[in-house]
Scaffold this active site. Structure first.
Site, short mmCIF file in Angstrom:
data_model
loop_
_atom_site.label_atom_id
_atom_site.label_comp_id
_atom_site.label_asym_id
_atom_site.label_seq_id
_atom_site.Cartn_x
_atom_site.Cartn_y
_atom_site.Cartn_z
N ASN A 175 0.80 -1.22 0.00
CA ASN A 175 0.00 0.00 0.00
C ASN A 175 0.84 1.28 0.00
OD1 ASN A 175 -2.28 -1.46 -0.26
ND2 ASN A 175 -2.84 -1.43 1.91
N ARG A 181 -7.23 -1.59 -7.05
CA ARG A 181 -7.96 -0.53 -6.38
C ARG A 181 -7.32 0.84 -6.62
NH1 ARG A 181 -12.63 1.07 -4.48
NH2 ARG A 181 -12.42 2.51 -2.77
N CYS A 195 -10.14 -5.59 -4.11
CA CYS A 195 -11.01 -6.43 -3.28
C CYS A 195 -12.36 -5.76 -3.09
CB CYS A 195 -10.36 -6.66 -1.92
SG CYS A 195 -8.91 -7.70 -1.98
N ARG A 218 -17.54 0.12 -1.43
CA ARG A 218 -16.27 0.82 -1.70
C ARG A 218 -16.41 1.93 -2.73
NH1 ARG A 218 -10.68 -2.53 -1.76
NH2 ARG A 218 -9.84 -0.84 -0.53
N PRO A 219 -17.30 2.91 -2.50
CA PRO A 219 -17.42 4.00 -3.45
C PRO A 219 -16.22 4.95 -3.36
CG PRO A 219 -18.83 4.39 -1.55
CD PRO A 219 -18.17 3.06 -1.33
N ASP A 238 -7.13 -4.72 8.28
CA ASP A 238 -6.38 -5.77 7.56
C ASP A 238 -5.88 -6.87 8.49
OD1 ASP A 238 -5.76 -4.28 4.73
OD2 ASP A 238 -5.80 -2.88 6.40
N1 EPU Z 1 -15.13 5.17 1.56
C1 EPU Z 1 -16.25 5.70 0.98
N2 EPU Z 1 -16.10 6.65 0.02
C2 EPU Z 1 -14.88 7.10 -0.37
C3 EPU Z 1 -13.72 6.58 0.25
C4 EPU Z 1 -13.88 5.60 1.22
O1 EPU Z 1 -17.37 5.32 1.31
O2 EPU Z 1 -14.82 7.96 -1.26
C5 EPU Z 1 -15.27 4.15 2.60
C6 EPU Z 1 -14.64 2.81 2.21
O3 EPU Z 1 -15.51 2.04 1.41
C7 EPU Z 1 -14.35 2.20 3.56
C8 EPU Z 1 -13.98 3.42 4.41
O4 EPU Z 1 -14.51 4.55 3.73
O5 EPU Z 1 -15.51 1.60 4.06
C9 EPU Z 1 -12.49 3.63 4.61
O6 EPU Z 1 -11.86 3.49 3.35
P1 EPU Z 1 -10.45 4.08 2.95
O7 EPU Z 1 -10.67 4.98 1.81
O8 EPU Z 1 -9.72 4.59 4.13
O9 EPU Z 1 -9.74 2.74 2.44
P2 EPU Z 1 -8.99 2.59 1.08
O10 EPU Z 1 -8.16 3.78 0.87
O11 EPU Z 1 -9.92 2.12 0.03
C10 EPU Z 1 -6.78 1.55 2.02
C11 EPU Z 1 -6.00 0.31 1.73
C12 EPU Z 1 -6.71 -0.88 2.38
C13 EPU Z 1 -6.76 -0.66 3.88
C14 EPU Z 1 -7.49 0.67 4.17
C15 EPU Z 1 -7.43 1.05 5.64
C16 EPU Z 1 -4.93 0.73 -0.40
C17 EPU Z 1 -4.87 0.46 -1.86
N3 EPU Z 1 -5.90 0.11 0.29
O12 EPU Z 1 -8.06 1.34 1.42
O13 EPU Z 1 -5.94 -2.04 2.11
O14 EPU Z 1 -7.45 -1.71 4.49
O15 EPU Z 1 -6.87 1.75 3.41
O16 EPU Z 1 -6.13 1.38 6.01
O17 EPU Z 1 -4.11 1.48 0.13
C18 EPU Z 1 -5.61 -4.30 1.52
O18 EPU Z 1 -4.40 -4.06 1.46
O19 EPU Z 1 -6.08 -5.47 1.42
C19 EPU Z 1 -6.55 -3.21 1.70
C20 EPU Z 1 -7.86 -3.36 1.49
#
Ligand code: EPU
Length: 449
Positions: free
Chosen positions: A27, A97, A121, A126-127, A314
């Site tokens: 990440n 992603r 994933c 995940r919007p 995670d």
């Molecule tokens: N969310 C929304 N709208 C948005 C952005 C996020 O509804 O515009 C929601 C997400 O659906 C989730 C929550 O807000 O329910 C938090 O999401 P966040 O945006 O923080 O997560 P992410 O950036 O999509 C990253 C990592 C994840 C890790 C999370 C938490 C990457 C590519 N992914 O996801 O890693 O679990 O932050 O630290 O950096 C993994 O490695 O398997 C993984 C899923």
């Protein structure tokens, strides 16, 4: 890894013992390789994991006309010269992603960007609504074309406009995208209610070492836009994968083994380290890493995931398998993603005593980090599980639903008596480098078929 072989066969029941050197953080790698396209000169990255998500990303970068390739086992050189397309390849973008992070370099270079709805994933809806609102604050017009499945974006003026923006709820990748945009914007930006994950700080370090002006202050990130991003040192080494450490700790403790994990600092996984001491597992913190070992009966626990510095989402899957071996009733309450219990049905196949329950909550809209559209949506949520232990797991045939669920069922298979089959090895390869070699070095009987 051979793409035609997508299953693992594991003969479990043996304590895993030995040493592991953590790989580079997925990440971080995904973001810095994209951020390199904002740079004015080529840059060399060290410690980039050889995983499927990175291979997909390198393909996307090369398709855009820039160059990004492994030059030895974990070194990647990215050269932004040659970047000539404002459109991300649909097929490959759907697989990772982080593809929407390309908004930053493409808007900076071309004033427009066409990016498909992101893959990765599924973990619930995940919007990317928070990312879109933030882009709009930077002076970007964004529309979603439901016929093509592409986000179509264009700068309102000639350049990215520095801004002050507050995320309603923090988002890890949203914060990173904002930092990338702001580093190349006109003027200053303030990103409020920013996510706090250390992976974001690695991106900040890279940009600052190349001439950017970025600092954290009271939950915000302050960024001054810079006209030049030029990395002068030989190479940038990314941080280790913090998520691999709890995974291997769980391999060690669940199988009643003993694993020394090199490269991890206690401060990187503080919450996990505290909880694992509380359940009575062996933990020895050394300057070069942390040793996790089984030292007798494990106690039950109650975990609620949370944004950093909380217990990371995670880590909860690997924790759940460990709790099948603890005495008493343990609970896990997931607050970050809507659908991160893809491993539950698979662990049940091995005899694990796990059930969903509804936690009592005063203010779910505040606690949950995902969007809650309406009350019906709230009623149908399944965010908490109860695990009764200890249970001697038996063998079975399991399917990998997502990356962390995949690691979770691998741990279960290593601890279970008999031979198990795990279908969907390629999903695990998306984020874990050399997983079967690492497990074999710890004494696991695992092969890919
Ligand atoms: N969310 C929304 N709208 C948005 C952005 C996020 O509804 O515009 C929601 C997400 O659906 C989730 C929550 O807000 O329910 C938090 O999401 P966040 O945006 O923080 O997560 P992410 O950036 O999509 C990253 C990592 C994840 C890790 C999370 C938490 C990457 C590519 N992914 O996801 O890693 O679990 O932050 O630290 O950096 C993994 O490695 O398997 C993984 C899923």
């Amino acid at each position: 890894m051979d793409n035609s072989e997508d299953s693992f066969i594991v003969r479990g029941g043996k304590p895993l013992k030995g040493q592991i050197q953590l790989s580079g953080a997925k990440n971080v790698a995904l973001k810095v390789l994209i951020a390199a396209l904002l740079f004015d000169s080529p840059i060399t990255f060290k410690n980039i994991p050889r995983i499927r998500d990175i291979n997909e990303l390198l393909h996307l970068i090369n398709k855009l006309g820039a160059q990004a390739d492994f030059t030895d086992s974990n070194t990647v050189v990215v050269d932004s010269h040659g970047l000539s397309s404002d459109t991300i390849d649909l097929l490959h973008a759907a697989k990772i992603r982080a593809s929407f992070m390309f908004f930053a370099p493409l808007l900076y270079r071309f004033g427009k960007a066409f990016i498909p709805n992101p893959g990765g994933c599924r973990l619930g809806a995940r919007p990317i609504d928070r990312h879109i609102s933030m882009l709009q604050a930077f002076g970007v017009k964004v529309t979603y074309n439901s016929e093509t499945g592409f986000y179509e974006s264009q700068l309102n003026g000639n350049s990215i406009r520095g801004t002050t923006f507050t995320f309603d709820k923090p988002t890890h990748t949203g914060t990173e995208l904002a930092i990338m945009l702001a580093s190349r914007a006109d003027g200053e930006s303030v990103i409020k209610n920013a996510a706090q994950e250390p992976e974001i700080d690695d991106l900040i370090n890279l940009l600052n070492q190349a001439g950017a002006h970025i600092k954290r202050e009271n939950g915000s990130v302050l960024i001054k836009g810079t006209p030049i991003l030029h990395y002068k040192n030989d190479s940038f080494t990314i941080m280790v994968d913090r998520n691999e450490a709890p995974t291997f700790a769980s391999f060690g403790i669940t199988t009643r083994g003993d694993i020394m994990i090199y490269g991890i600092k206690e401060s990187d996984i503080e919450y996990f380290a505290t909880e694992i001491k509380n359940i009575g597992a062996g933990v020895e913190v050394l300057p070069e890493g942390i040793r996790f070992y089984y030292k007798g009966e494990l106690k039950s626990s109650s975990i609620t995931t949370g944004p950093h510095p909380g217990f990371m989402t995670d880590w909860q899957g690997p924790w759940a398998v460990m709790m099948t071996q603890a005495h008493g009733v343990s609970t896990i309450h997931e607050t970050i993603f809507e659908d991160r219990f893809g491993y539950v049905s698979e662990l049940q196949k091995l005899g694990a005593d796990i059930e969903f329950y509804q936690p009592e909550l005063d203010n779910p809209r505040k606690i949950y980090q995902f969007n809650i559209e309406n009350d019906d949506n709230l009623k149908s949520l399944q965010q908490a599980i109860r695990i009764k232990g200890p249970t001697q797991l038996h063998n079975g045939v399991m399917d990998v639903k997502d990356l962390r669920a995949g690691a979770t069922i691998l741990i279960a298979a290593c601890s279970a008596e008999g031979e198990s089959v795990i279908n969907g090895a390629s999903i695990i390869d998306r984020g874990y480098e050399d997983i079967e070699r690492k497990l074999q070095s710890l004494g696991a009987a695992i092969k890919r078929v």
